[in-house]
Design a protein around this motif. Structure first.
Motif, PDB file in Angstrom:
ATOM      1  N   GLU A   1      18.529   5.818   3.869  1.00 26.91           N
ATOM      2  CA  GLU A   1      18.023   4.773   5.093  1.00 26.91           C
ATOM      3  C   GLU A   1      17.616   3.645   4.224  1.00 26.91           C
ATOM      4  N   ARG A   2      18.030   2.401   4.788  1.00 23.31           N
ATOM      5  CA  ARG A   2      17.664   1.282   4.488  1.00 23.31           C
ATOM      6  C   ARG A   2      16.232   0.749   4.688  1.00 23.31           C
ATOM      7  N   ARG A   3      15.712   0.168   3.732  1.00 22.00           N
ATOM      8  CA  ARG A   3      14.379  -0.351   3.849  1.00 22.00           C
ATOM      9  C   ARG A   3      14.021  -1.763   3.624  1.00 22.00           C
ATOM     10  N   ILE A   4      12.854  -2.089   3.845  1.00 25.07           N
ATOM     11  CA  ILE A   4      12.280  -3.391   3.446  1.00 25.07           C
ATOM     12  C   ILE A   4      11.117  -3.609   2.490  1.00 25.07           C
ATOM     13  N   GLY A   5      11.551  -4.008   1.226  1.00 22.41           N
ATOM     14  CA  GLY A   5      10.494  -4.086   0.138  1.00 22.41           C
ATOM     15  C   GLY A   5      10.262  -5.505  -0.086  1.00 22.41           C
ATOM     16  N   ILE A   6       9.442  -5.893  -1.276  1.00 17.27           N
ATOM     17  CA  ILE A   6       9.296  -7.155  -1.580  1.00 17.27           C
ATOM     18  C   ILE A   6       9.583  -7.279  -3.191  1.00 17.27           C
ATOM     19  N   GLU A   7      10.109  -8.502  -3.410  1.00 16.69           N
ATOM     20  CA  GLU A   7      10.548  -8.828  -4.877  1.00 16.69           C
ATOM     21  C   GLU A   7      10.455 -10.182  -4.851  1.00 16.69           C
ATOM     22  N   ASN A   8       9.947 -10.734  -6.129  1.00 18.84           N
ATOM     23  CA  ASN A   8       9.613 -12.090  -6.213  1.00 18.84           C
ATOM     24  C   ASN A   8       8.906 -12.817  -5.001  1.00 18.84           C
TER      25      ASN A   8
ATOM     26  N   ALA B   1      17.927  -5.096  22.084  1.00 21.17           N
ATOM     27  CA  ALA B   1      16.789  -5.282  21.431  1.00 21.17           C
ATOM     28  C   ALA B   1      15.867  -4.081  21.018  1.00 21.17           C
ATOM     29  N   LEU B   2      16.502  -3.093  21.267  1.00 19.12           N
ATOM     30  CA  LEU B   2      15.613  -2.021  20.787  1.00 19.12           C
ATOM     31  C   LEU B   2      15.785  -1.697  19.402  1.00 19.12           C
ATOM     32  N   PRO B   3      14.876  -1.438  18.864  1.00 21.24           N
ATOM     33  CA  PRO B   3      14.757  -1.057  17.110  1.00 21.24           C
ATOM     34  C   PRO B   3      15.717  -0.056  16.905  1.00 21.24           C
ATOM     35  N   ILE B   4      16.241  -0.517  15.594  1.00 22.42           N
ATOM     36  CA  ILE B   4      17.506   0.687  15.184  1.00 22.42           C
ATOM     37  C   ILE B   4      16.930   1.115  13.708  1.00 22.42           C
ATOM     38  N   GLN B   5      17.706   1.971  13.384  1.00 24.79           N
ATOM     39  CA  GLN B   5      17.635   2.574  11.847  1.00 24.79           C
ATOM     40  C   GLN B   5      19.158   2.213  11.090  1.00 24.79           C
ATOM     41  N   GLN B   6      19.060   1.776  10.044  1.00 27.72           N
ATOM     42  CA  GLN B   6      20.051   1.447   9.189  1.00 27.72           C
ATOM     43  C   GLN B   6      20.118   2.317   8.128  1.00 27.72           C
ATOM     44  N   TYR B   7      21.381   2.728   7.806  1.00 20.70           N
ATOM     45  CA  TYR B   7      21.604   3.568   6.587  1.00 20.70           C
ATOM     46  C   TYR B   7      22.864   3.109   5.637  1.00 20.70           C
ATOM     47  N   VAL B   8      22.619   3.047   4.542  1.00 19.10           N
ATOM     48  CA  VAL B   8      23.654   2.431   3.417  1.00 19.10           C
ATOM     49  C   VAL B   8      24.028   3.736   2.599  1.00 19.10           C
ATOM     50  N   LYS B   9      25.224   3.596   2.263  1.00 15.83           N
ATOM     51  CA  LYS B   9      26.065   4.679   1.632  1.00 15.83           C
ATOM     52  C   LYS B   9      26.080   4.318   0.146  1.00 15.83           C
ATOM     53  N   ILE B  10      25.286   5.075  -0.712  1.00 18.00           N
ATOM     54  CA  ILE B  10      25.140   4.852  -2.058  1.00 18.00           C
ATOM     55  C   ILE B  10      25.880   6.162  -2.827  1.00 18.00           C
ATOM     56  N   LYS B  11      26.934   5.865  -3.258  1.00 17.54           N
ATOM     57  CA  LYS B  11      27.861   6.906  -3.910  1.00 17.54           C
ATOM     58  C   LYS B  11      28.212   7.792  -2.706  1.00 17.54           C
TER      59      LYS B  11
ATOM     60  N   ARG C   1       0.885  -1.336   0.018  1.00 21.41           N
ATOM     61  CA  ARG C   1      -0.075   0.034   0.016  1.00 21.41           C
ATOM     62  C   ARG C   1       0.853   1.505  -0.067  1.00 21.41           C
ATOM     63  N   THR C   2       1.887   1.322   0.977  1.00 21.06           N
ATOM     64  CA  THR C   2       2.518   2.461   0.893  1.00 21.06           C
ATOM     65  C   THR C   2       4.046   2.524   0.640  1.00 21.06           C
ATOM     66  N   GLY C   3       4.581   1.525   0.202  1.00 25.30           N
ATOM     67  CA  GLY C   3       5.883   1.369  -0.052  1.00 25.30           C
ATOM     68  C   GLY C   3       6.840   0.828   0.910  1.00 25.30           C
ATOM     69  N   PRO C   4       8.086   0.730   0.530  1.00 19.16           N
ATOM     70  CA  PRO C   4       9.044  -0.306   1.661  1.00 19.16           C
ATOM     71  C   PRO C   4       9.017   0.287   3.115  1.00 19.16           C
ATOM     72  N   LEU C   5       9.103  -0.547   3.979  1.00 18.52           N
ATOM     73  CA  LEU C   5       9.191  -0.159   5.388  1.00 18.52           C
ATOM     74  C   LEU C   5      10.638   0.276   5.945  1.00 18.52           C
ATOM     75  N   THR C   6      10.772   1.160   6.599  1.00 17.39           N
ATOM     76  CA  THR C   6      12.110   1.488   7.329  1.00 17.39           C
ATOM     77  C   THR C   6      12.456   0.175   8.101  1.00 17.39           C
ATOM     78  N   VAL C   7      13.781  -0.100   8.494  1.00 17.68           N
ATOM     79  CA  VAL C   7      14.065  -1.347   9.522  1.00 17.68           C
ATOM     80  C   VAL C   7      13.816  -1.002  10.600  1.00 17.68           C
ATOM     81  N   LEU C   8      13.447   0.319  11.021  1.00 18.58           N
ATOM     82  CA  LEU C   8      13.174   0.648  12.270  1.00 18.58           C
ATOM     83  C   LEU C   8      11.555   0.256  12.480  1.00 18.58           C
ATOM     84  N   ASP C   9      10.626   0.618  11.307  1.00 19.06           N
ATOM     85  CA  ASP C   9       9.278   0.298  11.607  1.00 19.06           C
ATOM     86  C   ASP C   9       9.332  -1.297  11.646  1.00 19.06           C
TER      87      ASP C   9
END
Length: 344
Positions: free
Chosen positions: A175-182, A160-170, A13-21
């Motif tokens: 912020e790293r997220r979680i989506g669906i593929e296949n 056990a506390l939720p975290i945010q993850q950030y990836v370096k692109i160039k 519905r709304t697109g990829p979730l953050t790792v935190l969510d």
């Protein structure tokens, strides 16, 4: 609908979730969350913590707490706070030790910070044999300020506390997220040469703990696995189910999700809140210095051969560098007093 189905619907519905969510829902959702609906600790659960391995762990922690209390002049009344008490095993060992050493339990109140209704009921049953007054809280905000000197303990809480993850692109951090593929949950983006993690709830929790210790006077002791060097990078998010590692993206709400604690950041937060910080020291070094090996030997003198093996194996796992001895760190924070805690 399972939690994973609900997460999939949300992504569609709304697109990829953050790792935190994702972590927040998987661990703390009121209906489906891992910590709110399961009893995760023990051989029948997904992982075993140090207090479940051996009674000696809780006993020597109790001796450490007594030492702090005595160095502070044995103030009364006083109170003991445990954050994330699990099945109540460590608190049971602590109270038994305090009782055996004639510490005045009638002057002591015990406050347990627990989000799980199931674990709360287990703790009530486990701790019912002790005369200290017991109180439960869902978070730190309801800790009363008038209980006297504070001794606070938390074993495997910060991881056990939720975290945010950030990836370096160039040149940018994304912020790293979680989506669906296949039809599979995947990290988005999937690859990165660099990854950093932050824990958004850490500053407010450190501030709440600091405020309580400065209001009451006292000390807090934290044992957890993590790293203590600046600017660390890397993916530390991990999952355990039935004592085996698995992908964090499967069995949402059914597996334990944790990460390595950034002790550099945690120490800085307590220093910003004007507490004295001691550590970190490796868990193995700390436990040896406060008597874990000596207490284990004493118990072995009275134990059956199979019990001796269990006690010795547990002591080795907790202290040896190839097991929990160096990966786990110990941090102590103290209010404005000049108290020098043992082991640091």
């Amino acid at each position: 609908m399972s939690l994973e189905s609900r997460i999939r619907n949300q992504i569609e519905r709304t697109g990829p979730l953050t790792v935190l969510d994702f972590m927040t829902q998987a661990l703390y959702d009121p209906e489906y969350g891992y910590y709110t609906t399961k009893v995760p600790i023990g051989r029948s659960g997904d992982y075993i913590t140090a207090p479940e391995m051996t009674q000696v762990f809780g006993e020597v922690i109790a001796l450490w707490l007594i030492d702090v209390w005595q160095k502070a002049g044995q103030p009364t009344p006083f109170h003991l706070v445990e954050i994330g008490p699990g099945r109540g095993t460590m608190m049971t060992d602590i109270l038994r030790t305090l009782q055996s050493l004639k510490i005045p339990l009638h002057e002591l109140t015990v406050h347990l910070i627990e989000v799980s209704p199931l674990l709360k009921e287990l703790q009530k049953t486990t701790l019912s044999a002790y005369s200290a007054s017991l109180y439960w809280h869902e978070d730190l905000t309801t800790l009363p300020p008038d209980q006297g000197f504070c001794l606070m303990i938390a074993n495997e809480f910060w991881d056990a506390l939720p975290i945010q993850q950030y990836v370096k692109i160039k040149k940018d951090w994304v912020e790293r997220r979680i989506g669906i593929e296949n039809d599979q949950l995947i990290f988005v983006p999937e690859e990165s040469t660099l990854l950093q993690e932050t824990c958004p709830s850490m500053p407010s929790l450190a501030a709440q703990i600091s405020h309580h210790l400065k209001t009451c006077g006292g000390t807090a002791l934290f044992l957890d696995y993590g790293y203590d060097q600046p600017d660390a990078v890397g993916d530390t998010l991990q999952a355990l189910k039935n004592h085996h590692p698995q992908s964090p993206l499967i069995n949402a709400g059914q597996a334990d999700l944790t990460h390595h604690v950034d002790f550099q950041r945690l120490k800085a937060l307590f220093e910003e809140n004007e507490l004295n910080v001691h550590g970190t020291v490796p868990q193995g070094e700390f436990l040896k210095s406060i008597g874990l090996e000596l207490r284990t030997e004493k118990l072995c003198e009275q134990a059956k051969p199979e019990q001796q093996g269990t006690l010795q194996t547990a002591a080795m796992r907790l202290t040896h560098p190839s097991h929990m001895g160096t990966l786990f760190k110990v941090l102590c924070v103290v209010d404005g007093s000049a108290l020098k805690p043992a082991g640091f």
